[in-house]
Design a protein around this motif. Structure first.
Motif, PDB file in Angstrom:
ATOM      1  N   LEU A  99      -5.187   5.139  -0.438  1.00  0.00           N
ATOM      2  CA  LEU A  99      -3.948   4.428  -0.036  1.00  0.00           C
ATOM      3  C   LEU A  99      -3.293   5.204   1.131  1.00  0.00           C
ATOM      4  O   LEU A  99      -2.901   4.459   2.129  1.00  0.00           O
ATOM      5  CB  LEU A  99      -3.064   4.318  -1.132  1.00  0.00           C
ATOM      6  CG  LEU A  99      -3.547   3.347  -2.332  1.00  0.00           C
ATOM      7  CD1 LEU A  99      -2.089   3.562  -3.665  1.00  0.00           C
ATOM      8  CD2 LEU A  99      -3.248   1.812  -2.041  1.00  0.00           C
ATOM      9  N   ALA A 100      -3.160   6.510   1.040  1.00  0.00           N
ATOM     10  CA  ALA A 100      -2.658   7.188   2.282  1.00  0.00           C
ATOM     11  C   ALA A 100      -3.304   7.001   3.692  1.00  0.00           C
ATOM     12  O   ALA A 100      -2.764   6.825   4.492  1.00  0.00           O
ATOM     13  CB  ALA A 100      -2.409   8.463   1.934  1.00  0.00           C
ATOM     14  N   LEU A 146       1.991  12.237   0.331  1.00  0.00           N
ATOM     15  CA  LEU A 146       3.298  11.565   0.257  1.00  0.00           C
ATOM     16  C   LEU A 146       4.132  11.635   1.757  1.00  0.00           C
ATOM     17  O   LEU A 146       4.819  10.594   2.026  1.00  0.00           O
ATOM     18  CB  LEU A 146       4.166  12.336  -0.667  1.00  0.00           C
ATOM     19  CG  LEU A 146       4.412  11.992  -2.082  1.00  0.00           C
ATOM     20  CD1 LEU A 146       5.165  13.117  -2.847  1.00  0.00           C
ATOM     21  CD2 LEU A 146       4.957  10.765  -1.955  1.00  0.00           C
ATOM     22  N   PHE A 154      -3.268  15.454   7.479  1.00  0.00           N
ATOM     23  CA  PHE A 154      -4.013  14.955   6.372  1.00  0.00           C
ATOM     24  C   PHE A 154      -5.358  14.592   6.299  1.00  0.00           C
ATOM     25  O   PHE A 154      -6.126  14.716   5.362  1.00  0.00           O
ATOM     26  CB  PHE A 154      -3.214  13.508   5.971  1.00  0.00           C
ATOM     27  CG  PHE A 154      -3.660  12.870   4.738  1.00  0.00           C
ATOM     28  CD1 PHE A 154      -3.295  12.986   3.566  1.00  0.00           C
ATOM     29  CD2 PHE A 154      -4.362  11.764   4.863  1.00  0.00           C
ATOM     30  CE1 PHE A 154      -3.808  12.452   2.528  1.00  0.00           C
ATOM     31  CE2 PHE A 154      -4.992  11.232   3.961  1.00  0.00           C
ATOM     32  CZ  PHE A 154      -4.513  11.656   2.783  1.00  0.00           C
ATOM     33  N   GLY A 171       1.139   3.714  -3.136  1.00  0.00           N
ATOM     34  CA  GLY A 171       0.705   4.855  -2.970  1.00  0.00           C
ATOM     35  C   GLY A 171       1.851   6.166  -3.132  1.00  0.00           C
ATOM     36  O   GLY A 171       1.669   7.227  -3.871  1.00  0.00           O
ATOM     37  N   ILE A 172       3.427   5.733  -2.978  1.00  0.00           N
ATOM     38  CA  ILE A 172       4.273   6.732  -3.162  1.00  0.00           C
ATOM     39  C   ILE A 172       4.516   6.626  -4.803  1.00  0.00           C
ATOM     40  O   ILE A 172       4.359   7.915  -5.230  1.00  0.00           O
ATOM     41  CB  ILE A 172       5.507   6.168  -2.578  1.00  0.00           C
ATOM     42  CG1 ILE A 172       5.437   6.486  -0.907  1.00  0.00           C
ATOM     43  CG2 ILE A 172       6.395   6.907  -3.064  1.00  0.00           C
ATOM     44  CD1 ILE A 172       6.390   6.203  -0.041  1.00  0.00           C
ATOM     45  N   LEU A 201       2.489  11.427   4.674  1.00  0.00           N
ATOM     46  CA  LEU A 201       1.989  10.376   5.451  1.00  0.00           C
ATOM     47  C   LEU A 201       2.454   8.848   4.922  1.00  0.00           C
ATOM     48  O   LEU A 201       2.756   8.023   5.541  1.00  0.00           O
ATOM     49  CB  LEU A 201       0.411  10.576   5.241  1.00  0.00           C
ATOM     50  CG  LEU A 201      -0.347   9.649   6.063  1.00  0.00           C
ATOM     51  CD1 LEU A 201      -0.347   9.721   7.650  1.00  0.00           C
ATOM     52  CD2 LEU A 201      -1.893   9.557   5.711  1.00  0.00           C
ATOM     53  N   LEU A 202       2.546   8.884   3.741  1.00  0.00           N
ATOM     54  CA  LEU A 202       3.134   7.485   2.995  1.00  0.00           C
ATOM     55  C   LEU A 202       4.473   7.039   3.359  1.00  0.00           C
ATOM     56  O   LEU A 202       4.698   6.201   3.672  1.00  0.00           O
ATOM     57  CB  LEU A 202       2.769   7.558   1.581  1.00  0.00           C
ATOM     58  CG  LEU A 202       1.184   7.059   1.215  1.00  0.00           C
ATOM     59  CD1 LEU A 202       1.213   7.898  -0.178  1.00  0.00           C
ATOM     60  CD2 LEU A 202       0.756   5.749   1.325  1.00  0.00           C
ATOM     61  N   ILE A 226       0.873  -1.280   0.021  1.00  0.00           N
ATOM     62  CA  ILE A 226       0.225   0.001  -0.026  1.00  0.00           C
ATOM     63  C   ILE A 226       0.986   1.403   0.078  1.00  0.00           C
ATOM     64  O   ILE A 226       0.742   2.196  -0.975  1.00  0.00           O
ATOM     65  CB  ILE A 226      -0.829   0.027   1.335  1.00  0.00           C
ATOM     66  CG1 ILE A 226      -2.029  -0.988   0.984  1.00  0.00           C
ATOM     67  CG2 ILE A 226      -1.425   1.383   1.558  1.00  0.00           C
ATOM     68  CD1 ILE A 226      -3.099  -1.313   2.193  1.00  0.00           C
ATOM     69  N   ARG A 227       1.953   1.129   0.900  1.00  0.00           N
ATOM     70  CA  ARG A 227       3.076   2.463   0.775  1.00  0.00           C
ATOM     71  C   ARG A 227       3.642   2.753  -0.323  1.00  0.00           C
ATOM     72  O   ARG A 227       3.666   3.558  -0.940  1.00  0.00           O
ATOM     73  CB  ARG A 227       3.747   2.339   2.036  1.00  0.00           C
ATOM     74  CG  ARG A 227       3.405   2.413   3.548  1.00  0.00           C
ATOM     75  CD  ARG A 227       4.414   2.210   4.536  1.00  0.00           C
ATOM     76  NE  ARG A 227       5.495   3.347   4.438  1.00  0.00           N
ATOM     77  CZ  ARG A 227       6.489   3.253   5.157  1.00  0.00           C
ATOM     78  NH1 ARG A 227       7.005   2.145   5.443  1.00  0.00           N
ATOM     79  NH2 ARG A 227       7.304   4.396   4.921  1.00  0.00           N
ATOM     80  N   ASN A 246      -2.823   3.558   4.879  1.00  0.00           N
ATOM     81  CA  ASN A 246      -1.440   3.522   5.709  1.00  0.00           C
ATOM     82  C   ASN A 246      -1.428   4.108   6.881  1.00  0.00           C
ATOM     83  O   ASN A 246      -1.205   3.750   7.834  1.00  0.00           O
ATOM     84  CB  ASN A 246      -0.637   4.039   4.528  1.00  0.00           C
ATOM     85  CG  ASN A 246       0.686   4.027   5.140  1.00  0.00           C
ATOM     86  OD1 ASN A 246       1.382   2.917   5.499  1.00  0.00           O
ATOM     87  ND2 ASN A 246       1.439   5.208   5.452  1.00  0.00           N
TER      88      ASN A 246
END
Lengths: 233, 72
Positions: free
Chosen positions: A90-91, B29, B43, A45-46, B31-32, A41-42, A94
């Motif tokens: 996704l964020a 970004l 966020f 997401g990135i 947060l990820l 997911i991370r 996470n």
């Protein structure tokens, strides 16, 4: 097709780079050859967020040049209405997952004492005994400090929001105390049907524990033994 | 798009929508990459709001274009 393959490879590389074992000084938790769902997911997401930002920059440049084609309009639609929804989803997933970890709870300096006690193998506090023996596999703070059922998670997140606010404004009692009386049901959800528990407690005692008349902590406390020096702000 | 005042206004809205989306993406970004309670709180409050504002702006521009093209 090339973009999809590149994206998948980049996600794999990202999740490898970002993977951090939760156990310090012990055996890291098994990840399997392909990693965990959260790592994916991370990573994805990135990759999506960077792709989305690159797309926005490209559209911005086109707008400055005064070239607004049908293609750039379609890209704009994707970059503002489609991709960001995926990234935000996704964020959020996470964030929800990571906010349950001990690291997240210990992110505020005021919780240092509690986290140090939790991770101290020499401590005999209830939390430390659960932690060192891995009675709870992960998310140790969250597991004991959130109620069960769907509303339990919502309530815990709202409490967390309050904790962030109190930490920012510095309005919290010292030493740190639990806001509400600790519910025995959190203990009984795991221990309630254990043979060890049933053998060691009188039959007439169990309804009192379930009703909250008696507290588990009366006999099994204290839950934490924080060093108050480190818990001061 | 031409250089009429209405077109310039629509261009401005598109740019604003891009900036708002980019801000939401930067928060996502952060947060990820590394979750902290502060980033997560920021966020959860700002991310959807920024995106919603960008949606509305772009939706308005699309609506205006459709009207100008006499589709609506």
């Amino acid at each position: 097709m090339k973009r999809a393959v590149f994206g998948a490879l980049a996600a794999l590389a990202a999740q490898r780079l970002l993977a951090s074992p939760e156990t310090e000084g012990g055996v890291p938790p098994p990840h399997g050859w392909i990693g965990t769902t959260n790592e994916w997911i991370r990573g994805i997401g990135i990759v999506f967020a960077l792709l989305n930002l690159a797309l926005l920059v490209a559209i911005w440049i086109q707008l400055r040049r005064g070239k607004v084609s049908t293609v750039s309009k379609a890209l704009l639609f994707g970059a503002i209405l489609v991709l960001p929804v995926v990234v935000v989803f996704l964020a959020t997933a996470n964030g929800m997952r990571e906010s349950m970890t001990v690291q997240a709870c210990g992110a505020c300096h005021v919780m240092d004492g509690h986290v140090k006690d939790l991770q101290n193998p020499a401590s005999d506090s209830l939390a430390a005994v659960h932690f060192k023996n891995r009675y709870i596999q992960e998310n140790h703070c969250y597991t004991c400090h959130s109620d069960y059922g769907m509303y339990g998670s919502v309530s815990a997140k709202l409490d967390g929001l309050g904790h962030v606010w109190h930490n920012m404004t510095g309005h919290y009692p010292k030493p740190i105390k639990i806001a509400h009386p600790y519910s025995n049901l959190r203990c009984l959800s795991c221990h309630g049907e254990a043979q060890n528990f049933l053998a060691k407690h009188e039959k007439e005692e169990i309804p009192k524990l379930m009703a909250g008349t008696d507290s588990c902590l009366d006999c099994h406390g204290p839950a934490h033994k924080p060093e108050e020096k480190t818990a001061q702000k | 798009m031409n250089d009429t005042p209405a077109d310039r206004k629509m261009l401005l809205w598109i740019r604003l929508a891009i900036v708002l989306t980019a801000l939401a993406l930067v928060l996502a970004l952060m947060l990820l990459y590394k979750e902290t309670p502060y980033v997560f709180t920021a966020f959860m409050f700002l991310g959807p709001l920024l995106l919603a504002a960008a949606f509305v702006l772009l939706g308005w521009v699309i609506l205006q274009e459709l009207k100008a093209g006499r589709v609506l």
